[in-house]
Design a protein around this motif. Structure first.
Motif, PDB file in Angstrom:
ATOM      1  N   PHE A   1       1.639  -7.936  16.564  1.00 37.32           N
ATOM      2  CA  PHE A   1       2.258  -7.786  15.242  1.00 37.32           C
ATOM      3  C   PHE A   1       2.760  -9.135  14.742  1.00 37.32           C
TER       4      PHE A   1
ATOM      5  N   PRO B   1      -2.000  -5.507   6.049  1.00 35.62           N
ATOM      6  CA  PRO B   1      -0.790  -4.659   6.028  1.00 35.62           C
ATOM      7  C   PRO B   1      -0.937  -3.365   6.821  1.00 35.62           C
ATOM      8  N   LYS B   2      -2.113  -2.719   6.721  1.00 35.77           N
ATOM      9  CA  LYS B   2      -2.337  -1.494   7.493  1.00 35.77           C
ATOM     10  C   LYS B   2      -2.389  -1.803   8.972  1.00 35.77           C
TER      11      LYS B   2
ATOM     12  N   GLN C   1       1.075  -2.166  10.162  1.00 29.69           N
ATOM     13  CA  GLN C   1       1.754  -0.862  10.215  1.00 29.69           C
ATOM     14  C   GLN C   1       1.412  -0.102  11.487  1.00 29.69           C
ATOM     15  N   ILE C   2       0.120  -0.035  11.834  1.00 23.81           N
ATOM     16  CA  ILE C   2      -0.260   0.764  13.010  1.00 23.81           C
ATOM     17  C   ILE C   2       0.149   0.080  14.314  1.00 23.81           C
TER      18      ILE C   2
ATOM     19  N   LEU D   1       3.172  -1.074  14.627  1.00 22.07           N
ATOM     20  CA  LEU D   1       4.611  -0.795  14.746  1.00 22.07           C
ATOM     21  C   LEU D   1       4.919   0.682  14.915  1.00 22.07           C
ATOM     22  N   VAL D   2       4.154   1.545  14.256  1.00 21.94           N
ATOM     23  CA  VAL D   2       4.481   2.973  14.252  1.00 21.94           C
ATOM     24  C   VAL D   2       3.488   3.750  15.111  1.00 21.94           C
TER      25      VAL D   2
ATOM     26  N   ARG E   1      -0.678   6.772  13.408  1.00 25.41           N
ATOM     27  CA  ARG E   1      -1.762   5.893  12.988  1.00 25.41           C
ATOM     28  C   ARG E   1      -2.777   6.629  12.109  1.00 25.41           C
TER      29      ARG E   1
END
Length: 315
Positions: A29, A80-81, A84-85, A87-88, A91
């Motif tokens: 990340f 950006p996607k 995001q995946i 961190l969270v 998915r």
């Protein structure tokens, strides 16, 4: 048709990304975040530098500014996607979002391929027909080339998208990658893929080899012309003006050909993901460096911008 639309709205894709390496999620990340920040600053900065320096208002730099725009858009569609995946835990991505991401990515990739071909033609005219350069690469001709490049990028990507929309999918589909790319979406389909496979094969190969033919032909004539030059300094100057573009073309098409034209590369999904990172995340960051570090006009403009605050009157 209504039932098919409802079914598509219920389709979910799961982007695995690098989830099989949980200990690397945070480091990756941070790395990709830094790369994205450099990409944004590098590409938008290059566009600004080209616009504010009258010396750079030439066809070559016009094409470079559009290359920066495409790299910025491409990276912004993908990264950006990806962040995001990383961190969270959730998915998932809807079918509409997945197709939308692929749509913009496809437009950027196809347009960039043809833009690189147009840039090769520009270098061919500049070196092989220098006396006619201003006439051949007139503002009107450059505008027409850019319109053609963007138009074909949109048309080509629309055909790719249509070939995916005619497929059927189960409610949940796993994509062993961090983005919605053609082969991953295609592999997730549960319907007959023959027509879609033929469309992709014909159009993808046309785009790749047509642009490569333009690039190779342009550089063949450039190479012959340079060899005929009697001045060593003239040869060096001619080759130096092409070095950055040739480097960018080699990296871009090399990775694309490896991913989509070498069947054995599909056997390792880790290798596929690494190469996908290279052309979706790393290349947009590298292009401003490749095309700027060897350019005296760009470096001079950057130096003046850096020195500008020191010239302001104090107080």
């Amino acid at each position: 048709m209504g039932s098919a639309d409802r079914n598509k709205s219920d389709v979910i894709f799961i982007l695995l990304g690098f989830s099989d390496y949980p200990e690397l999620q945070i480091p990756l990340f941070l790395v990709f975040l830094v790369i994205y920040m450099i990409t944004v600053v590098g590409n938008l900065g290059r566009i600004m530098i080209i616009r504010i320096n009258p010396k750079l208002h030439t066809p070559m730099y016009l094409f470079l500014s559009h290359l920066s725009l495409l790299d910025f858009c491409y990276s912004t569609v993908i990264t950006p996607k990806l962040l995001q995946i990383l961190l969270v835990e959730n998915r998932s991505i809807s079918f509409a979002s997945c197709i939308t991401q692929y749509s913009f990515a496809a437009i950027c990739v196809v347009t960039e391929a043809f833009l690189l071909a147009a840039m090769a033609y520009d270098r061919f005219v500049a070196i092989c027909n220098p006396l006619l350069y201003v006439v051949v690469m007139s503002p009107k001709r450059c505008a027409l080339l850019l319109i053609a490049v963007y138009t074909w990028g949109i048309i080509s990507s629309s055909i790719f998208i249509y070939s995916l929309l005619i497929l059927s999918f189960s409610s949940t589909n796993v994509i062993n990658n961090f983005l919605c790319e053609y082969s991953a979406i295609f592999s997730a389909s549960i319907s007959d893929k023959h027509v879609t496979e033929m469309i992709f094969f014909i159009l993808a190969n046309f785009n790749t080899f047509f642009t490569l033919i333009i690039v190779f032909t342009s550089y063949l004539f450039i190479f012959v012309t340079v060899l005929k030059m009697h001045s060593t300094s003239g040869r060096h100057k001619a080759f130096s003006t092409c070095a950055s573009h040739l480097t960018g073309v080699t990296i871009f098409f090399g990775i694309i050909l490896f991913l989509y034209c070498v069947p054995s590369s599909k056997s390792s999904w880790l290798l596929v993901r690494v190469n996908t990172v290279l052309y979706t995340v790393v290349i947009p960051m590298l292009n401003p460096l490749i095309y700027s570090l060897r350019n005296k006009d760009v470096k001079e403009t950057i130096r003046k911008l850096i020195e500008l605050p020191s010239r302001w009157p104090s107080g």
